[in-house]
Design a protein around this motif. Sequence first.
Motif, PDB file in Angstrom:
ATOM      1  N   SER A  50       0.799  -1.174   0.062  1.00 54.55           N
ATOM      2  CA  SER A  50       0.260  -0.062   0.171  1.00 54.55           C
ATOM      3  C   SER A  50       0.732   1.056  -0.064  1.00 54.55           C
ATOM      4  O   SER A  50       0.507   2.253  -0.633  1.00 54.55           O
ATOM      5  N   PHE A  51       1.838   0.973   0.746  1.00 59.31           N
ATOM      6  CA  PHE A  51       2.899   2.256   0.727  1.00 59.31           C
ATOM      7  C   PHE A  51       3.365   2.656  -0.478  1.00 59.31           C
ATOM      8  O   PHE A  51       3.408   3.726  -0.979  1.00 59.31           O
ATOM      9  N   ILE A  52       3.948   1.493  -1.346  1.00 56.70           N
ATOM     10  CA  ILE A  52       4.416   1.613  -2.694  1.00 56.70           C
ATOM     11  C   ILE A  52       3.609   2.224  -3.617  1.00 56.70           C
ATOM     12  O   ILE A  52       3.831   3.265  -4.265  1.00 56.70           O
ATOM     13  N   ILE A  53       2.349   1.854  -3.353  1.00 56.91           N
ATOM     14  CA  ILE A  53       1.200   2.015  -4.428  1.00 56.91           C
ATOM     15  C   ILE A  53       0.798   3.577  -4.135  1.00 56.91           C
ATOM     16  O   ILE A  53       0.577   4.303  -5.295  1.00 56.91           O
ATOM     17  N   ALA A  54       0.956   4.130  -2.829  1.00 57.67           N
ATOM     18  CA  ALA A  54       0.372   5.443  -2.654  1.00 57.67           C
ATOM     19  C   ALA A  54       1.406   6.460  -3.178  1.00 57.67           C
ATOM     20  O   ALA A  54       1.076   7.372  -3.569  1.00 57.67           O
ATOM     21  N   SER A  55       2.806   5.875  -2.832  1.00 63.63           N
ATOM     22  CA  SER A  55       3.956   6.880  -3.552  1.00 63.63           C
ATOM     23  C   SER A  55       3.753   6.737  -5.043  1.00 63.63           C
ATOM     24  O   SER A  55       4.228   7.903  -5.410  1.00 63.63           O
ATOM     25  N   LEU A  56       3.438   5.880  -5.619  1.00 61.82           N
ATOM     26  CA  LEU A  56       3.292   5.721  -7.266  1.00 61.82           C
ATOM     27  C   LEU A  56       2.230   6.727  -7.515  1.00 61.82           C
ATOM     28  O   LEU A  56       2.410   7.634  -8.597  1.00 61.82           O
ATOM     29  N   ILE A  57       1.209   6.637  -6.891  1.00 62.71           N
ATOM     30  CA  ILE A  57       0.015   7.536  -7.068  1.00 62.71           C
ATOM     31  C   ILE A  57       0.532   9.002  -7.073  1.00 62.71           C
ATOM     32  O   ILE A  57       0.185   9.992  -7.916  1.00 62.71           O
ATOM     33  N   LEU A  58       1.163   9.250  -6.028  1.00 62.95           N
ATOM     34  CA  LEU A  58       1.601  10.806  -5.890  1.00 62.95           C
ATOM     35  C   LEU A  58       2.628  11.147  -6.991  1.00 62.95           C
ATOM     36  O   LEU A  58       2.380  12.315  -7.472  1.00 62.95           O
ATOM     37  N   LEU A  59       3.664  10.199  -7.469  1.00 66.17           N
ATOM     38  CA  LEU A  59       4.332  10.466  -8.412  1.00 66.17           C
ATOM     39  C   LEU A  59       3.610  10.675  -9.778  1.00 66.17           C
ATOM     40  O   LEU A  59       4.143  11.612 -10.228  1.00 66.17           O
ATOM     41  N   VAL A  60       2.594   9.921 -10.023  1.00 69.14           N
ATOM     42  CA  VAL A  60       1.907  10.183 -11.185  1.00 69.14           C
ATOM     43  C   VAL A  60       0.802  11.559 -11.184  1.00 69.14           C
ATOM     44  O   VAL A  60       1.056  12.119 -12.162  1.00 69.14           O
ATOM     45  N   ALA A  61       0.633  11.807  -9.976  1.00 69.46           N
ATOM     46  CA  ALA A  61      -0.121  13.111  -9.840  1.00 69.46           C
ATOM     47  C   ALA A  61       0.911  14.393  -9.901  1.00 69.46           C
ATOM     48  O   ALA A  61       0.606  15.472 -10.802  1.00 69.46           O
ATOM     49  N   ILE A  65       3.607  14.220 -11.869  1.00 75.40           N
ATOM     50  CA  ILE A  65       4.168  14.172 -13.304  1.00 75.40           C
ATOM     51  C   ILE A  65       2.943  14.773 -14.184  1.00 75.40           C
ATOM     52  O   ILE A  65       3.276  15.548 -15.170  1.00 75.40           O
ATOM     53  N   GLY A  66       1.754  14.492 -13.843  1.00 71.78           N
ATOM     54  CA  GLY A  66       0.599  14.992 -14.504  1.00 71.78           C
ATOM     55  C   GLY A  66       0.509  16.500 -14.348  1.00 71.78           C
ATOM     56  O   GLY A  66       0.256  17.312 -15.219  1.00 71.78           O
ATOM     57  N   ALA A  67       0.673  17.089 -13.337  1.00 75.39           N
ATOM     58  CA  ALA A  67       0.755  18.426 -12.896  1.00 75.39           C
ATOM     59  C   ALA A  67       1.788  19.207 -13.674  1.00 75.39           C
ATOM     60  O   ALA A  67       1.603  20.357 -14.408  1.00 75.39           O
ATOM     61  N   ILE A  68       3.127  18.516 -13.709  1.00 72.09           N
ATOM     62  CA  ILE A  68       4.194  19.089 -14.555  1.00 72.09           C
ATOM     63  C   ILE A  68       3.813  19.408 -15.866  1.00 72.09           C
ATOM     64  O   ILE A  68       4.025  20.184 -16.739  1.00 72.09           O
ATOM     65  N   LEU A  69       3.363  18.201 -16.504  1.00 73.17           N
ATOM     66  CA  LEU A  69       2.857  17.978 -17.976  1.00 73.17           C
ATOM     67  C   LEU A  69       1.785  19.029 -18.437  1.00 73.17           C
ATOM     68  O   LEU A  69       2.140  19.447 -19.235  1.00 73.17           O
ATOM     69  N   LEU A  70       0.972  19.239 -17.545  1.00 75.11           N
ATOM     70  CA  LEU A  70      -0.237  20.032 -17.861  1.00 75.11           C
ATOM     71  C   LEU A  70       0.326  21.563 -17.853  1.00 75.11           C
ATOM     72  O   LEU A  70      -0.264  22.374 -18.702  1.00 75.11           O
ATOM     73  N   THR A  71       1.455  21.808 -17.183  1.00 73.07           N
ATOM     74  CA  THR A  71       1.718  23.456 -16.972  1.00 73.07           C
ATOM     75  C   THR A  71       3.151  23.582 -17.891  1.00 73.07           C
ATOM     76  O   THR A  71       3.523  24.731 -18.175  1.00 73.07           O
ATOM     77  N   MET A  72       3.757  22.480 -18.555  1.00 74.97           N
ATOM     78  CA  MET A  72       4.786  22.775 -19.270  1.00 74.97           C
ATOM     79  C   MET A  72       4.385  23.014 -20.841  1.00 74.97           C
ATOM     80  O   MET A  72       3.593  22.648 -21.397  1.00 74.97           O
ATOM     81  N   ARG A  73       5.254  24.045 -21.337  1.00 79.81           N
ATOM     82  CA  ARG A  73       5.108  24.461 -22.733  1.00 79.81           C
ATOM     83  C   ARG A  73       6.548  24.998 -23.085  1.00 79.81           C
ATOM     84  O   ARG A  73       7.274  25.464 -22.458  1.00 79.81           O
ATOM     85  N   LYS A  74       6.663  24.639 -24.430  1.00 81.18           N
ATOM     86  CA  LYS A  74       7.935  24.762 -25.043  1.00 81.18           C
ATOM     87  C   LYS A  74       7.929  26.294 -25.425  1.00 81.18           C
ATOM     88  O   LYS A  74       6.969  26.858 -25.826  1.00 81.18           O
ATOM     89  N   ARG A  75       8.974  26.923 -25.008  1.00 77.99           N
ATOM     90  CA  ARG A  75       8.930  28.541 -25.425  1.00 77.99           C
ATOM     91  C   ARG A  75      10.051  28.506 -26.465  1.00 77.99           C
ATOM     92  O   ARG A  75      11.264  27.954 -26.316  1.00 77.99           O
ATOM     93  N   VAL A  76       9.981  29.379 -27.481  1.00 81.14           N
ATOM     94  CA  VAL A  76      10.650  29.609 -28.387  1.00 81.14           C
ATOM     95  C   VAL A  76      11.608  30.898 -28.217  1.00 81.14           C
ATOM     96  O   VAL A  76      10.833  31.896 -27.584  1.00 81.14           O
ATOM     97  N   ASN A  77      12.588  30.984 -28.650  1.00 77.96           N
ATOM     98  CA  ASN A  77      13.341  32.383 -28.745  1.00 77.96           C
ATOM     99  C   ASN A  77      13.555  32.854 -27.222  1.00 77.96           C
ATOM    100  O   ASN A  77      13.518  33.971 -27.010  1.00 77.96           O
ATOM    101  N   VAL A  78      14.176  31.865 -26.296  1.00 79.94           N
ATOM    102  CA  VAL A  78      14.256  32.568 -24.868  1.00 79.94           C
ATOM    103  C   VAL A  78      15.625  32.106 -24.558  1.00 79.94           C
ATOM    104  O   VAL A  78      16.267  31.121 -24.979  1.00 79.94           O
TER     105      VAL A  78
END
Lengths: 212, 330
Positions: A165-176, A178-191
Amino acid sequence: MNIEALLFYIFSSIAIVSGIMVISSRNPMHSVLFLVLVFCNAAGLLILLETEFLAMLFLVVYVGAIAVLFLFVVMMLNIRITELNESILRYLPVGGIILLIFLFEILSVINGDLVPFFSSNLFQFEADNIILSTNLNTILWSNQIDPTSNIEALGNVLYTYYVYSFIIASLILLVAMIGAILLTMRKRVNVRKQEIFDQVYGNINSQVRYVS
Amino acid sequence: MIYYIISWVLEILLIVVPLLISVAYFTLAERKVIASIQRRRGPSVVGIWGLLQPLADGLKLLVKETVLPSNANTILFIIAPILTFLLSLLGWAVVPFGSHTVLSDLNIGLLYIFAVSSLGVYGIIISGWASNSKYAFLGALRSAAQMVSYEVSIGLIIISVLLCAGSLNLSKIILAQESIWYIIPLFPVFILFFVSALAETNRAPFDLPEAEAELVAGYNVEYSAMGFALFFLGEYANILMMCALCSILFLGGWLPLFPVLPFTLIPGPLWFGFKVAFMAFVFIWVRAAYPRYRYDQLMRLGWKVFLPLSLAWVLFIAGILVGFDWYPLY
C-alpha cells in the motif's frame, strides 16, 4: 479538571471557532489564515492523543507546505472582498446533507464511552471498571511502559505489513506530480537561457574571441 | 503547583534571555568581522571596542515611533513580526546544550525543529501581504519561495543524518557521534546542509529578499521601530538556530574534539558554544566573501542541484547502512 482536559477544550474550541471563521470571514486571506489556525490546533489535539509524530507531520505537511501554497494562490488571485456577499442559504441544502452524513459517521465511529447515550456496550464498560477496581493490587507496571516510540511503531507496521500500500500510494503521488508538470509545461521559443554546463566546461579558446 | 509554574517560567527565561543577548552580540560580531575583512574598524565608539553598540541600537529602535501604514491590514501587520519572533524562539526548547542540559528532551526533537522552521514562512508572507506595498509583497514572495524550496533539501539531509544516528532525539544524535563526528563521514552532506541553511535563513549570498539594488529591503520595508526590531531578532535567532543545528547534526554538539584529558576538562556547554560561534563566524565570512546570486540561479540551485543530490545521498547512505549491516540499533 486535569490539565489535559483543559488543553483539549482549549484546542478544540479554538479549532471549531476558527473553522467557522474560515467560511464566514469576508477576506479570503483571513480564511486561509484561520485554516492554518485550525491545522495548528488539530496538531495540538494529536499531541494530546500522544501521537506526536503524526502531529509534527501535520505541521510540516499541511501548515508548512499545503497552506503556504493556498496562501500564495489566494494572494495572487486578487479577489475583491466585496464580491463574496452571495446568499449563504444557496448552499445550505447540500451542505446540510453532507453535515448530517459526517455527524452520523462520527457518532457511529466514536467509542461508546465518550458518547454513552449512543452506545450499545455501556454496561460492558461498567463491568470492566468493576473488575479493574476489585483487583487493584495486580497492576503490572512493566506493562504500563511502552518502550517503542511513535515512529518505531509506525515504521514497523508501515514497512512490513503495509509495504505494498505504501509503494502504491507513493506511485499515485508520483503520477499526480508528473501530470501536474505535464499540464503546465510549454515549450518556449526564442528564449535566451544560461547554459551553465557550457560556461563551466568551456576554456578560454571557446569562450573568448577577438572581435576585429 | 505555584512552584512548578515559577520554575517553568524561570527555565524558559534561562534560555530566552541568553539567546537574546547572544543575538545582540551576534550582530556586533557580524559588523566587526565584516569590518576587519574589509579592513575597516567597525563600531568602536559606544563602549570599549564598541561593546555597547547592540544595546544602543536596541534602545534606538525601542524609542522610535511605530508607524502603522494607513492602507495596511492593521491586525495582521502587527501579528506578523510577533509571529516571526516567537517562532524563532520556539525551536530552542529542544536544543541540548550539555549532556543533560535540555529544556525538553523530545523523542521527535529534530522533526519538531523542522516543523517550527517550516512555520517561519508565515510571518514573512503575512508581513508582505499586510503591508499593502509592492516592494514588501515582492520581497515576501521571493523569500517564501526560497525558504519553501530549500526546506525540501534540508529535510532530505536531516533524513540522511538520522539514518546514521537511528533516532530523532537530538541528544541521541549527539551521543551517536561519540566515536566520530558526522562531519567526517558525511562531509558532502555537511556542505549541502550549510548552503541550504544559508538559503533558508535568507543570508548572503542568497539574500535575494532584501536585494537592496532591486527591492528596497524586502518584506520588512514598511516596518519601523519595534516591528523591525522583532523581525531582526527573529532572523538572527534563526541563523543561530541553524548554527546550533549544524553543530548538533555534524559537529558533535557538546562532545569534545578528542575524548582525552586536556579536551575533556572543558565542560560540554562550552564546547557547544564554541561550535555554534564557529558556525556563526562562517556565516559572516560567507556574507563578506561572496556576491549575491541571481534569482533564477538560486531556484536552479535549489531544485535542480540540491534536491537530486540530497535525495541521492539519502539512497546512498541507506544502501551503505543496509549493505554493510551498519544501521544503528534502537
